[in-house]
Design an enzyme around this catalytic site. Structure first.
Site, PDB file in Angstrom:
ATOM      1  N   THR A   1      -1.743 -10.174  14.199  1.00  0.00           N
ATOM      2  CA  THR A   1      -2.617  -9.358  13.363  1.00  0.00           C
ATOM      3  C   THR A   1      -2.403  -9.701  11.893  1.00  0.00           C
ATOM      4  O   THR A   1      -1.268  -9.807  11.441  1.00  0.00           O
ATOM      5  CB  THR A   1      -2.302  -7.870  13.596  1.00  0.00           C
ATOM      6  OG1 THR A   1      -2.645  -7.560  14.942  1.00  0.00           O
ATOM      7  CG2 THR A   1      -3.073  -6.974  12.637  1.00  0.00           C
TER       8      THR A   1
ATOM      9  N   LYS B   1     -11.753 -11.884   5.547  1.00  0.00           N
ATOM     10  CA  LYS B   1     -12.862 -11.417   6.365  1.00  0.00           C
ATOM     11  C   LYS B   1     -13.950 -10.905   5.429  1.00  0.00           C
ATOM     12  O   LYS B   1     -13.679 -10.582   4.281  1.00  0.00           O
ATOM     13  CB  LYS B   1     -12.399 -10.355   7.352  1.00  0.00           C
ATOM     14  CG  LYS B   1     -11.649  -9.181   6.773  1.00  0.00           C
ATOM     15  CD  LYS B   1     -11.070  -8.376   7.917  1.00  0.00           C
ATOM     16  CE  LYS B   1     -10.394  -7.101   7.445  1.00  0.00           C
ATOM     17  NZ  LYS B   1      -9.011  -7.318   7.002  1.00  0.00           N
TER      18      LYS B   1
ATOM     19  N   ASP C   1     -15.939  -1.165   4.603  1.00  0.00           N
ATOM     20  CA  ASP C   1     -14.784  -0.400   4.120  1.00  0.00           C
ATOM     21  C   ASP C   1     -14.700  -0.453   2.597  1.00  0.00           C
ATOM     22  O   ASP C   1     -15.569  -1.047   1.929  1.00  0.00           O
ATOM     23  CB  ASP C   1     -13.488  -0.886   4.776  1.00  0.00           C
ATOM     24  CG  ASP C   1     -13.076  -2.270   4.304  1.00  0.00           C
ATOM     25  OD1 ASP C   1     -13.944  -3.001   3.813  1.00  0.00           O
ATOM     26  OD2 ASP C   1     -11.891  -2.607   4.430  1.00  0.00           O
TER      27      ASP C   1
ATOM     28  N   SER D   1      -7.848  -0.944   0.850  1.00  0.00           N
ATOM     29  CA  SER D   1      -8.810  -1.227   1.916  1.00  0.00           C
ATOM     30  C   SER D   1      -9.537   0.017   2.416  1.00  0.00           C
ATOM     31  O   SER D   1     -10.259   0.657   1.675  1.00  0.00           O
ATOM     32  CB  SER D   1      -8.089  -1.945   3.055  1.00  0.00           C
ATOM     33  OG  SER D   1      -8.991  -2.328   4.031  1.00  0.00           O
ATOM     34  N   HIS D   2      -9.297   0.368   3.675  1.00  0.00           N
ATOM     35  CA  HIS D   2     -10.000   1.468   4.323  1.00  0.00           C
ATOM     36  C   HIS D   2      -9.271   2.798   4.141  1.00  0.00           C
ATOM     37  O   HIS D   2      -9.724   3.823   4.631  1.00  0.00           O
ATOM     38  CB  HIS D   2     -10.128   1.164   5.816  1.00  0.00           C
ATOM     39  CG  HIS D   2      -8.792   0.846   6.421  1.00  0.00           C
ATOM     40  ND1 HIS D   2      -8.120  -0.316   6.114  1.00  0.00           N
ATOM     41  CD2 HIS D   2      -7.995   1.532   7.258  1.00  0.00           C
ATOM     42  CE1 HIS D   2      -6.956  -0.335   6.743  1.00  0.00           C
ATOM     43  NE2 HIS D   2      -6.851   0.776   7.449  1.00  0.00           N
TER      44      HIS D   2
ATOM     45  N   ARG E   1       0.849  -1.200   0.000  1.00  0.00           N
ATOM     46  CA  ARG E   1       0.000   0.000   0.000  1.00  0.00           C
ATOM     47  C   ARG E   1       0.877   1.239   0.000  1.00  0.00           C
ATOM     48  O   ARG E   1       1.750   1.376   0.854  1.00  0.00           O
ATOM     49  CB  ARG E   1      -0.915   0.025   1.230  1.00  0.00           C
ATOM     50  CG  ARG E   1      -1.976  -1.035   1.147  1.00  0.00           C
ATOM     51  CD  ARG E   1      -2.976  -0.957   2.267  1.00  0.00           C
ATOM     52  NE  ARG E   1      -3.736  -2.203   2.265  1.00  0.00           N
ATOM     53  CZ  ARG E   1      -4.526  -2.591   3.240  1.00  0.00           C
ATOM     54  NH1 ARG E   1      -4.682  -1.837   4.309  1.00  0.00           N
ATOM     55  NH2 ARG E   1      -5.177  -3.736   3.163  1.00  0.00           N
TER      56      ARG E   1
ATOM     57  N   ASP F   1     -13.008  -2.085   0.337  1.00  0.00           N
ATOM     58  CA  ASP F   1     -13.010  -3.357  -0.399  1.00  0.00           C
ATOM     59  C   ASP F   1     -13.983  -4.379   0.172  1.00  0.00           C
ATOM     60  O   ASP F   1     -13.978  -5.543  -0.245  1.00  0.00           O
ATOM     61  CB  ASP F   1     -11.600  -3.946  -0.492  1.00  0.00           C
ATOM     62  CG  ASP F   1     -10.994  -4.259   0.863  1.00  0.00           C
ATOM     63  OD1 ASP F   1     -11.290  -3.532   1.824  1.00  0.00           O
ATOM     64  OD2 ASP F   1     -10.222  -5.237   0.965  1.00  0.00           O
TER      65      ASP F   1
HETATM   66  C1  G16 Z   1      -5.661  -5.706   7.215  1.00  0.00           C
HETATM   67  C2  G16 Z   1      -5.559  -7.145   7.634  1.00  0.00           C
HETATM   68  C3  G16 Z   1      -6.166  -7.340   8.989  1.00  0.00           C
HETATM   69  C4  G16 Z   1      -5.543  -6.382   9.984  1.00  0.00           C
HETATM   70  C5  G16 Z   1      -5.698  -4.971   9.487  1.00  0.00           C
HETATM   71  C6  G16 Z   1      -5.030  -3.947  10.374  1.00  0.00           C
HETATM   72  O1  G16 Z   1      -6.993  -5.389   7.015  1.00  0.00           O
HETATM   73  O2  G16 Z   1      -6.204  -7.987   6.717  1.00  0.00           O
HETATM   74  O3  G16 Z   1      -5.981  -8.654   9.361  1.00  0.00           O
HETATM   75  O4  G16 Z   1      -6.139  -6.511  11.234  1.00  0.00           O
HETATM   76  O5  G16 Z   1      -5.116  -4.864   8.210  1.00  0.00           O
HETATM   77  O6  G16 Z   1      -3.664  -4.105  10.306  1.00  0.00           O
HETATM   78  P1  G16 Z   1      -2.694  -3.051  10.941  1.00  0.00           P
HETATM   79  O7  G16 Z   1      -3.048  -2.965  12.391  1.00  0.00           O
HETATM   80  O8  G16 Z   1      -1.334  -3.635  10.692  1.00  0.00           O
HETATM   81  O9  G16 Z   1      -2.916  -1.731  10.264  1.00  0.00           O
HETATM   82  P2  G16 Z   1      -7.469  -4.536   5.758  1.00  0.00           P
HETATM   83  O10 G16 Z   1      -8.947  -4.422   5.909  1.00  0.00           O
HETATM   84  O11 G16 Z   1      -6.754  -3.218   5.874  1.00  0.00           O
HETATM   85  O12 G16 Z   1      -7.029  -5.301   4.563  1.00  0.00           O
END
Ligand code: G16
Length: 588
Positions: free
Chosen positions: A383, A415, A314, A144-145, A50, A316
């Site tokens: 995580t 998820k 979020d 993602s978010h 990212r 995605d």
């Molecule tokens: C990703 C991972 C999750 C994780 C999250 C937060 O989610 O798939 O398992 O909990 O990031 O990670 P961090 O605390 O390292 O920012 P997503 O929805 O961003 O793909």
């Protein structure tokens, strides 16, 4: 051939479509080898690479290098017979990236790509399609978010044949390749029409025909959900005579078309129960992040009392936030615990049984209480959703969740935001209670884990790394164990302090340095870790988890209950002094 031709789109010699036979007079698509220089910063984080969009746009061959590195990690013997699924959350730069994936995949001998129409496919849907068609993997275009648009973020993630994010062994391999890449292979003239559902076949130099299949973004996923849930009961709940009112906010992300088709068209919820359902390249200028800060519009609508159930997703579509009437907030750590305690309300689990439960380390112990009471196996992983995949593949895990608004099960290997919403609605349909009553009864029965997370976003990276290193030194001093810390009328004694390390029970792989944990003698925990999903500077996450089963105290405000532990955490870490931050950016 297409009703939605993109501007500037020039179709190039598809030799066949679903309706036409291959035309052998079509020109051969040429492969070009392009010299490139490696970048040193293409290490995938918690979930893919990212970066700011500008990093992909302004650095020559940046996206090409990473896409080639992913495909180079696929064994050449798997490529010609293999299919890769490609989809994204609709954010800015996604369509450019998809064309590059098509061109580079073709030039590297990948036999077939299956792509969501217009490039749109939610992360859970990609996982579902990979599994359904037995693809060798998939590439998901999402950050993602994180915010989108020309000045927002972009991301590229590789998933493997089980439908889940590539494990560390594979992301390390991709990173190693990216650091030494000298050339990439591409078919620069090959362009596909992402709008027209159907097959486009190309004759690629050296390799046999290369097929691109554009598929409906929603249908396979909807079909899967119909098998998991009791759609008749959900239809009754959402549109029967005693229906409840729901408000679902797709946050301008990818989940909009899924919500519209499944919840509105199929389950009969009125059209106005779903908002922000058209995916937009910049998510309407907002953070597509379903939490109390960034989904503030939904929170305020829910506070009005018109709706019984609310949810946000979020960018995605893999994260979710659940709200009850008047904005009653369900903490994600509690959400998975409630689903666990009511798991038989979901027909899928009646068929498969419950093999085990899991949560990420920083997630509160609410799920542990359920596992203990119901005598189920509980796994604590680092995580990152990728850690759940091995357990699921080995038949050890059915339901899991993370504090970061992720909830899901072994129906796929990601998820799944909409799955979580239908799981909650199944519980409401079966128990005939409000969200708040379900949650309160749960706390009465199992006790309550008060939980909060403080995020300090875009902190100077050096300052954040130093803070973590200094804290580790303090924690690893022998004198730290047994030390007591007081705040207000509370005193806590340190029982354990470590940097969380995980040994995968299936393949024995070890993941070190997964977060600093201070565990007190009453079980309360303070956790610090650096996020692996930010794109600028460092994000420090502070998590607090503390169990309470005194019925007089379980309804109190978590921020009040946890204030002493927050104070102690800030004192031990000196986070504010060392980062210059007076407060967090987001509190959950
Ligand atoms: C990703 C991972 C999750 C994780 C999250 C937060 O989610 O798939 O398992 O909990 O990031 O990670 P961090 O605390 O390292 O920012 P997503 O929805 O961003 O793909």
């Amino acid at each position: 051939m297409s009703v939605c031709m993109q501007e500037g789109y020039v179709p190039f010699i598809p030799i066949g479509t679903q309706t036409a036979q291959a035309n052998s007079s079509g020109k051969m698509v040429k492969i070009t080898v392009v010299k490139t220089s490696a970048y040193t910063d293409q290490k995938p984080g918690t979930s893919g690479l990212r970066k700011r969009v500008t990093v992909f746009q302004r650095n020559q061959h940046y996206a090409e290098n990473f896409i080639q590195s992913i495909i180079s990690a696929v064994d050449p013997s798997q490529r010609q017979e293999g299919t890769l699924v490609v989809g994204g959350d609709g954010r800015f730069f996604m369509k450019d990236a998809i064309q590059l994936i098509v061109q580079i995949a073709a030039a590297n001998g990948i036999g077939r790509l299956v792509i969501g129409q217009n490039g749109i496919m939610s992360t859970p849907a990609v996982s579902c399609v990979i599994r359904k068609i037995k693809a060798i993997g998939g590439i998901i275009l999402t950050a993602s978010h994180n915010p989108g648009g020309p000045s927002g973020d972009f991301g590229i993630k590789y998933n493997i044949s089980n439908g889940g994010p590539a494990p560390e062994g594979i992301t390390d391999k991709i990173f190693q390749i990216s650091k030494s890449i000298q050339e990439y292979h591409i078919c620069p003239e090959l362009k596909v029409d992402l709008c027209a559902i159907g097959k486009q076949t190309f004759e690629v130099d050296t390799f046999k025909p290369f097929t691109v299949e554009i598929v409906d973004s929603v249908e396979s996923y909807a079909e899967m959900l119909r098998d998991i849930f009791d759609f008749a009961a959900l239809k009754e709940l959402l549109s029967g005579p005693n229906h409840i009112s729901v408000r679902l906010d797709a946050m301008h992300g990818v989940v909009g078309p899924y919500v519209k088709k499944i919840v509105c068209d199929e389950l009969g919820s009125p059209a106005n129960s779903a908002v922000n359902c058209v995916p937009s390249e910049d998510f309407g200028g907002h953070h597509p992040d379903p939490n109390l800060t960034y989904a503030a519009d939904l929170v305020s609508t829910m506070k009005g009392g018109e709706y019984d159930f609310g949810a946000a997703f979020d960018g995605d579509g893999d994260r979710n936030m659940i709200l009850g009437k008047h904005g009653f907030f369900v903490n994600p750590s509690d959400s998975v615990a409630v689903i666990g305690a009511n798991i038989t309300c979901i027909p899928y689990f009646q068929k498969t049984g419950v093999k085990g439960l899991a949560r990420s380390m920083p997630t509160s112990g609410a799920l542990d209480n359920v596992a203990k009471a119901l005598k189920m196996q509980l796994y604590e992983t680092p995580t990152g959703w990728k850690f759940f995949g091995n357990l699921m593949d080995a038949g050890k895990l059915s339901l899991c969740g993370e504090e970061s608004f992720g909830t899901g099960s072994d129906h796929i290997r990601e998820k799944d935001g909409l799955w979580a919403v239908l799981a909650w609605l199944s519980i409401l349909a079966s128990r005939k209670q409000s969200v708040e009553d379900v949650m309160k009864e749960h706390w009465q029965k199992f006790g309550r884990n008060f939980f909060t997370r403080y995020d300090y976003e875009e902190v100077d990276s050096d300052a954040a790394n130093k803070m973590i290193a200094d804290l580790q030194q303090i924690m690893f001093d022998k004198a730290f164990i047994g030390q007591t810390f007081s705040s207000g009328d509370k005193t806590y004694k340190v029982e354990k302090a470590d940097n969380f390390e995980y040994t995968d029970p299936v393949d024995g792989s070890v993941s070190k340095g997964q977060g600093l944990r201070i565990i007190f003698s009453d079980g309360s925990r303070i956790i610090f870790r650096l996020s692996g999903t930010g794109s600028a500077g460092a994000t420090i996450r502070l998590y607090i988890d503390s169990f309470e089963n005194d019925p007089q105290k379980i309804y109190q405000d978590p921020q009040v209950m946890l204030a002493p532990l927050v104070d102690i955490a800030l004192r031990i870490s000196q986070l504010q002094e060392k980062t210059g931050r007076n407060g967090p950016t987001v509190i959950t």
